[in-house]
Design an enzyme around this catalytic site. Structure first.
Site, PDB file in Angstrom:
ATOM      1  N   LYS A 173     -31.598  54.353  16.738  1.00  0.00           N
ATOM      2  CA  LYS A 173     -30.638  55.215  17.447  1.00  0.00           C
ATOM      3  C   LYS A 173     -31.420  56.071  18.436  1.00  0.00           C
ATOM      4  O   LYS A 173     -32.277  56.853  18.052  1.00  0.00           O
ATOM      5  CB  LYS A 173     -29.867  56.121  16.491  1.00  0.00           C
ATOM      6  CG  LYS A 173     -28.821  56.970  17.207  1.00  0.00           C
ATOM      7  CD  LYS A 173     -27.983  57.782  16.240  1.00  0.00           C
ATOM      8  CE  LYS A 173     -26.738  58.362  16.891  1.00  0.00           C
ATOM      9  NZ  LYS A 173     -26.983  59.210  18.037  1.00  0.00           N
ATOM     10  N   ARG A 206     -25.690  57.400  27.071  1.00  0.00           N
ATOM     11  CA  ARG A 206     -25.037  56.098  26.987  1.00  0.00           C
ATOM     12  C   ARG A 206     -24.823  55.565  28.390  1.00  0.00           C
ATOM     13  O   ARG A 206     -24.291  56.272  29.252  1.00  0.00           O
ATOM     14  CB  ARG A 206     -23.687  56.279  26.298  1.00  0.00           C
ATOM     15  CG  ARG A 206     -22.878  54.999  26.095  1.00  0.00           C
ATOM     16  CD  ARG A 206     -23.056  54.537  24.699  1.00  0.00           C
ATOM     17  NE  ARG A 206     -22.305  53.369  24.340  1.00  0.00           N
ATOM     18  CZ  ARG A 206     -21.485  53.321  23.287  1.00  0.00           C
ATOM     19  NH1 ARG A 206     -21.267  54.390  22.569  1.00  0.00           N
ATOM     20  NH2 ARG A 206     -20.901  52.199  22.951  1.00  0.00           N
ATOM     21  N   PHE A 263     -27.890  47.646  23.503  1.00  0.00           N
ATOM     22  CA  PHE A 263     -27.448  47.279  22.159  1.00  0.00           C
ATOM     23  C   PHE A 263     -26.204  46.389  22.137  1.00  0.00           C
ATOM     24  O   PHE A 263     -25.767  45.994  21.075  1.00  0.00           O
ATOM     25  CB  PHE A 263     -27.316  48.484  21.224  1.00  0.00           C
ATOM     26  CG  PHE A 263     -26.586  49.675  21.792  1.00  0.00           C
ATOM     27  CD1 PHE A 263     -25.214  49.673  21.918  1.00  0.00           C
ATOM     28  CD2 PHE A 263     -27.288  50.811  22.175  1.00  0.00           C
ATOM     29  CE1 PHE A 263     -24.548  50.764  22.413  1.00  0.00           C
ATOM     30  CE2 PHE A 263     -26.631  51.920  22.672  1.00  0.00           C
ATOM     31  CZ  PHE A 263     -25.248  51.893  22.797  1.00  0.00           C
ATOM     32  N   ARG A 278     -13.264  54.262  17.094  1.00  0.00           N
ATOM     33  CA  ARG A 278     -14.270  54.767  16.163  1.00  0.00           C
ATOM     34  C   ARG A 278     -13.902  54.219  14.798  1.00  0.00           C
ATOM     35  O   ARG A 278     -13.041  54.749  14.122  1.00  0.00           O
ATOM     36  CB  ARG A 278     -14.211  56.304  16.159  1.00  0.00           C
ATOM     37  CG  ARG A 278     -15.316  56.986  15.365  1.00  0.00           C
ATOM     38  CD  ARG A 278     -15.010  58.467  15.200  1.00  0.00           C
ATOM     39  NE  ARG A 278     -15.038  59.221  16.441  1.00  0.00           N
ATOM     40  CZ  ARG A 278     -16.142  59.563  17.095  1.00  0.00           C
ATOM     41  NH1 ARG A 278     -17.304  59.193  16.647  1.00  0.00           N
ATOM     42  NH2 ARG A 278     -16.074  60.254  18.206  1.00  0.00           N
TER      43      ARG A 278
HETATM   44  P1  AMP Z   1     -23.391  60.619  18.715  1.00  0.00           P
HETATM   45  O1  AMP Z   1     -23.456  60.888  20.198  1.00  0.00           O
HETATM   46  O2  AMP Z   1     -24.353  61.445  17.913  1.00  0.00           O
HETATM   47  O3  AMP Z   1     -21.991  60.636  18.204  1.00  0.00           O
HETATM   48  O4  AMP Z   1     -23.893  59.110  18.458  1.00  0.00           O
HETATM   49  C1  AMP Z   1     -23.310  58.001  19.068  1.00  0.00           C
HETATM   50  C2  AMP Z   1     -24.114  57.660  20.300  1.00  0.00           C
HETATM   51  O5  AMP Z   1     -25.412  57.184  19.940  1.00  0.00           O
HETATM   52  C3  AMP Z   1     -23.555  56.501  21.113  1.00  0.00           C
HETATM   53  O6  AMP Z   1     -22.513  56.925  21.953  1.00  0.00           O
HETATM   54  C4  AMP Z   1     -24.764  56.048  21.904  1.00  0.00           C
HETATM   55  O7  AMP Z   1     -24.842  56.790  23.113  1.00  0.00           O
HETATM   56  C5  AMP Z   1     -25.940  56.456  21.035  1.00  0.00           C
HETATM   57  N1  AMP Z   1     -26.740  55.330  20.525  1.00  0.00           N
HETATM   58  C6  AMP Z   1     -28.086  55.317  20.500  1.00  0.00           C
HETATM   59  N2  AMP Z   1     -28.541  54.187  19.981  1.00  0.00           N
HETATM   60  C7  AMP Z   1     -27.475  53.415  19.657  1.00  0.00           C
HETATM   61  C8  AMP Z   1     -27.314  52.116  19.094  1.00  0.00           C
HETATM   62  N3  AMP Z   1     -28.347  51.374  18.731  1.00  0.00           N
HETATM   63  N4  AMP Z   1     -26.034  51.656  18.928  1.00  0.00           N
HETATM   64  C9  AMP Z   1     -24.974  52.413  19.275  1.00  0.00           C
HETATM   65  N5  AMP Z   1     -25.066  53.650  19.812  1.00  0.00           N
HETATM   66  C10 AMP Z   1     -26.302  54.151  20.007  1.00  0.00           C
END
Ligand code: AMP
Length: 588
Positions: free
Chosen positions: A257, A262, A347, A424
C-alpha cells in the site's frame, strides 16, 4: 429554461431541511428541463460548470468577482469588497447592489431580465476560453454583462457558481435519486444510473442520455478513453486475522500500500491523460508519469489504476504523501519533478485495446497487466504476494512497513473479483496501523460545523464538528467535536479554509442533535483525517443513531491529523464502518 426558474429552485433547496424534500424539488426541476439543458442543470446544482474531468477553469477569484460586480453596479471594487466582508459572501453582495451598470455591457446579453440557463452556460464558456494578454479584463466584462442582465437572486447564484461556492449541499447521489424519481418513477431505480455514472463520471451525460433514450440508452454507456472511471475503494477491518474471512476466497493477493496520490492513466497511442482520485485531470502535474506510461505500456490503448509515489532512488525508500504534494504548485512542476521524481505503481488494468476489463476477475486483470506493462524502476505493477495464510500476510505487512510503505491492501482472487467502480466492498481491504493503538486506522470525517474560539483562539474556531457519511441514506451524521491536534498555523488557517462552505443554517443532508448544534454551519464538503482513541456510545452524536434508545456513536479523544482535500465527502468513513469498529471493540 429561464435562469430565474433555476435560481428560485436553488433558493428553495437552500431552505430545505430534509433530504427527501430536496430530492423531490430536484426531481421536479429535472423533469422540467429540456434535453439540451438538463446536463447543465445537473452541473450547476452540484456547483460545477461541467464534468469534473473536463478541466474547465473559469479563472475567477474573489478579486475578479468583485471587479465584475462593481462594473455591473457602477460601484467601486472596494465598496463591493466591504459589502462582501459584511455579508460573508460575494454572492449576497452582488444581490444587494442597485446602481446602474457601466456603459457598453450590452454586447453579450442584449435583452436584460431574460437570461436562460443556456445563456449562462455560454457566458461561462466564453469566460473559460478567454486567455492570454487582456484576458482578465475580458473575463471581468463578460461576467459583469451577465450580472447587469440578471435579477438580484440570479446575481447571487451567478457569483456563487463562478467562485465555486454554491453550498446547496446536494451531492451526486441525491441528484441520481432525483433523476430516477423524475424519469423512472422511483428512487429504487437509482442503481442503474449509478452504474453508468461510475463508468462515465459525468452526471450530465447520464441525465441527457436518460432523458433522450431512457434506461436502454443509459445501460449502453460504457468505458471511454479520456473519461475517468470512478475508482474502486477499500474497506477496513479491526484485526488482521479478519481479513481472510471477510474476503472469503481461499487465497488472496496482498499488495504493497503506497502513500501517494491515486492516479488513473488513460493511454491512447501517444496521448496520455491522468486523473486524480477526485477525477480531475492531473496530467500536467506528472510529466514524468506521462513519459513512463508512453514508454512502458505496450498496448495501443489502456486504462491503468495505480498510485503516484515519491521515491528516493538513493536509499530505496518510499517518501511520504506530503513530499509528493509539494508538486501541486503548478508553476513549479518541472523544477520540483527533478528533485522529487514520481514513480507509478500500477495495481489494476481496467481497459485494454478497445476492451473493458471491469468484469474480469482480479487474477485475469493482473495477468494481463503484467503482459502489457514493461517493468522498470519508474513504473511497475504493485509488489505483492499471493497467500492463504495469516502468517504470510503478517510477514509481508511487516516488510512493507520496513521499506517506508503505509501498509498493505488485500484483494480477493475469487472468480467474481470484478473491478467495482465507485464501490467500497469487501473485495479490497486495507491494513495500516501506523498511528492508532486501539483503532486500526484513522477516520476520514466531514467537517459540518464549528464553534467560535475563545481566549487564545479568539478570531478563529475553537473546535470543528465532524461527521461520518451514511451511504444508505446519503446523509452525514456527527461523531465528534475536535479541537486538538491542530498546529497554531492550522488553527489560524481554519476560517479561510472553511469560508467557502459556510452556510446560514443546518444543511439538509446533515443530522445533528440539538445538544451538538454548532455556532457555525458548513455544507458537507471538507474532509479531514482524524485519529481517535476509541468508539463509544453517545446520547449526543447521531452516527448510527438508534431512535428508541436515543443513542449514537462517538469517537473519543479525536485529534486532527491532516486535511484530505483530494477526498470528496461521499468517500469519507461511513457510519457502517464506525458501527463495525464499535461492535468489534466491544466483542474484543
Ligand atoms: P485510504 O486513502 O487510506 O482510504 O486508502 C485507499 C487508497 O490507498 C486508495 O485510494 C489508493 O490511492 C491507495 N493505494 C495504495 N496502494 C494501493 C494498492 N495496492 N491497491 C489499492 N489502493 C492502493
Amino acid at each position: 429554461m429561464k435562469f430565474a426558474t433555476l435560481t428560485s429552485c436553488f433558493e428553495r433547496l437552500e431552505a430545505t431541511s430534509s433530504r427527501n424534500d430536496m430530492t423531490a424539488l430536484l426531481a421536479r426541476l429535472l423533469a422540467g428541463s429540456a434535453p439540451d439543458e438538463i446536463g447543465i442543470v445537473c452541473y450547476f446544482v452540484l456547483g460545477e460548470i461541467g464534468p469534473g474531468y473536463s478541466g474547465v477553469n473559469l479563472g475567477i477569484g474573489d478579486r475578479t468577482a468583485a471587479a465584475a460586480i462593481a462594473l455591473a453596479a457602477g460601484a467601486d471594487p472596494a465598496s463591493v469588497e466591504a459589502a462582501a466582508r459584511e455579508l460573508g459572501d460575494y454572492g449576497d453582495a452582488a444581490a444587494r447592489l442597485t446602481g446602474r451598470p457601466a456603459e457598453g455591457l450590452a454586447e453579450f446579453f442584449p435583452t436584460a431580465g431574460s437570461l436562460t440557463v443556456a445563456d449562462v452556460h455560454r457566458g461561462f464558456m466564453e469566460i473559460a476560453r478567454a486567455s492570454g494578454p487582456g484576458s482578465a479584463d475580458r473575463k471581468t466584462r463578460i461576467l459583469a454583462a451577465m450580472l447587469a442582465a440578471a435579477t438580484p437572486l440570479e446575481r447571487r447564484y451567478l457569483i456563487r457558481l463562478v467562485t465555486g461556492e454554491m453550498r446547496l449541499g446536494a451531492g451526486d447521489m441525491t441528484l441520481l435519486d432525483a433523476l430516477a424519481e423524475a424519469f423512472l418513477g422511483s428512487k429504487a431505480q437509482r442503481p442503474h444510473l449509478e452504474h453508468a455514472y461510475n463508468l462515465s463520471s459525468d452526471i450530465g451525460h447520464v441525465a441527457r442520455t436518460l432523458q433522450e433514450r431512457g434506461l436502454p440508452g443509459v445501460s449502453a454507456i460504457s468505458v471511454t478513453l479520456h473519461r475517468p472511471i470512478r475508482p474502486m475503494l477499500t474497506q477496513r477491518v479491526a484485526l488482521l486475522s479478519e481479513i481472510l474471512e471477510r474476503i472469503g476466497s481461499p487465497v488472496i493477493a496482498v499488495e504493497e500500500k503506497y502513500d501517494g496520490e491515486r492516479v488513473q492513466a488513460h493511454k491512447d497511442g501517444d496521448d496520455v491523460t491522468l486523473f486524480s482520485r477526485r477525477l480531475s485531470d492531473v496530467t500536467h502535474q506528472y510529466p514524468d508519469i506521462v513519459r513512463h506510461v508512453r514508454r512502458c505500456v505496450t498496448a495501443d490503448t489502456a486504462i491503468l489504476d495505480g498510485e503516484a509515489v515519491a521515491f528516493d532512488h538513493e536509499t530505496g525508500i518510499y517518501r511520504p504523501f506530503q513530499t509528493l504534494m509539494r508538486r501541486r504548485r503548478k508553476h513549479r512542476v518541472r523544477e520540483v519533478a527533478g528533485v522529487i521524481p514520481a514513480i507509478y505503481r500500477v495495481f489494476d488494468l481496467l481497459y485494454v485495446n478497445g476492451e473493458s476489463y471491469l468484469r474480469r476477475s482480479y487474477p485475469d486483470r493482473r495477468a494481463r497487466l503484467e503482459e502489457v506493462l514493461g517493468r522498470d524502476e519508474q513504473i511497475s505493477p504493485a509488489g505483492r504476494i499471493v497467500t492463504g495464510d495469516l502468517d504470510g500476510i503478517t510477514e509481508f505487512y511487516l516488510s512493507c512497513i520496513e521499506r517506508g510503505l503505509e501498509g498493505v491492501v488485500c484483494k480477493s482472487c475469487a472468480e467474481d473479483s470484478f473491478y467495482r467502480a465507485g464501490a467500497r466492498e469487501w473485495q479490497w481491504i486495507k491494513w495500516k496501523t501506523d498511528y492508532a493503538p486501539d483503532l486500526s486506522d484513522t477516520l476520514d470525517l466531514v467537517v459540518i460545523g464549528a464553534n467560535a474560539g475563545r481566549g487564545k483562539r479568539a478570531g478563529t474556531y475553537g473546535s470543528v464538528l465532524c461527521a461520518a457519511y451514511n451511504n444508505e441514506e446519503d446523509i452525514f451524521q456527527t461523531v465528534c467535536g475536535m479541537g486538538t491536534g491542530f498546529s497554531d498555523a492550522d488553527l489560524a488557517d481554519l476560517p479561510r479554509r472553511l469560508a467557502g462552505v459556510r452556510v446560514d443554517r443546518r444543511p439538509a443532508r446533515v443530522m445533528v442533535n440539538p445538544q451538538a448544534a454548532p455556532d457555525f454551519w458548513f455544507a458537507p464538503a471538507k474532509v479531514v483525517e482524524v485519529l481517535g482513541l476509541e468508539i463509544t456510545e453517545s446520547p449526543v452524536h447521531t452516527c448510527n443513531w438508534d431512535p428508541e434508545r436515543r443513542r449514537g456513536l462517538a469517537l473519543r479523544f479525536p485529534r486532527f491529523v491532516r486535511w484530505r482535500d483530494e477526498k470528496s465527502p461521499e468517500v469519507a468513513t461511513t457510519v457502517a464502518e464506525v458501527a463495525a469498529m464499535f461492535r468489534r471493540r466491544r466483542g474484543a
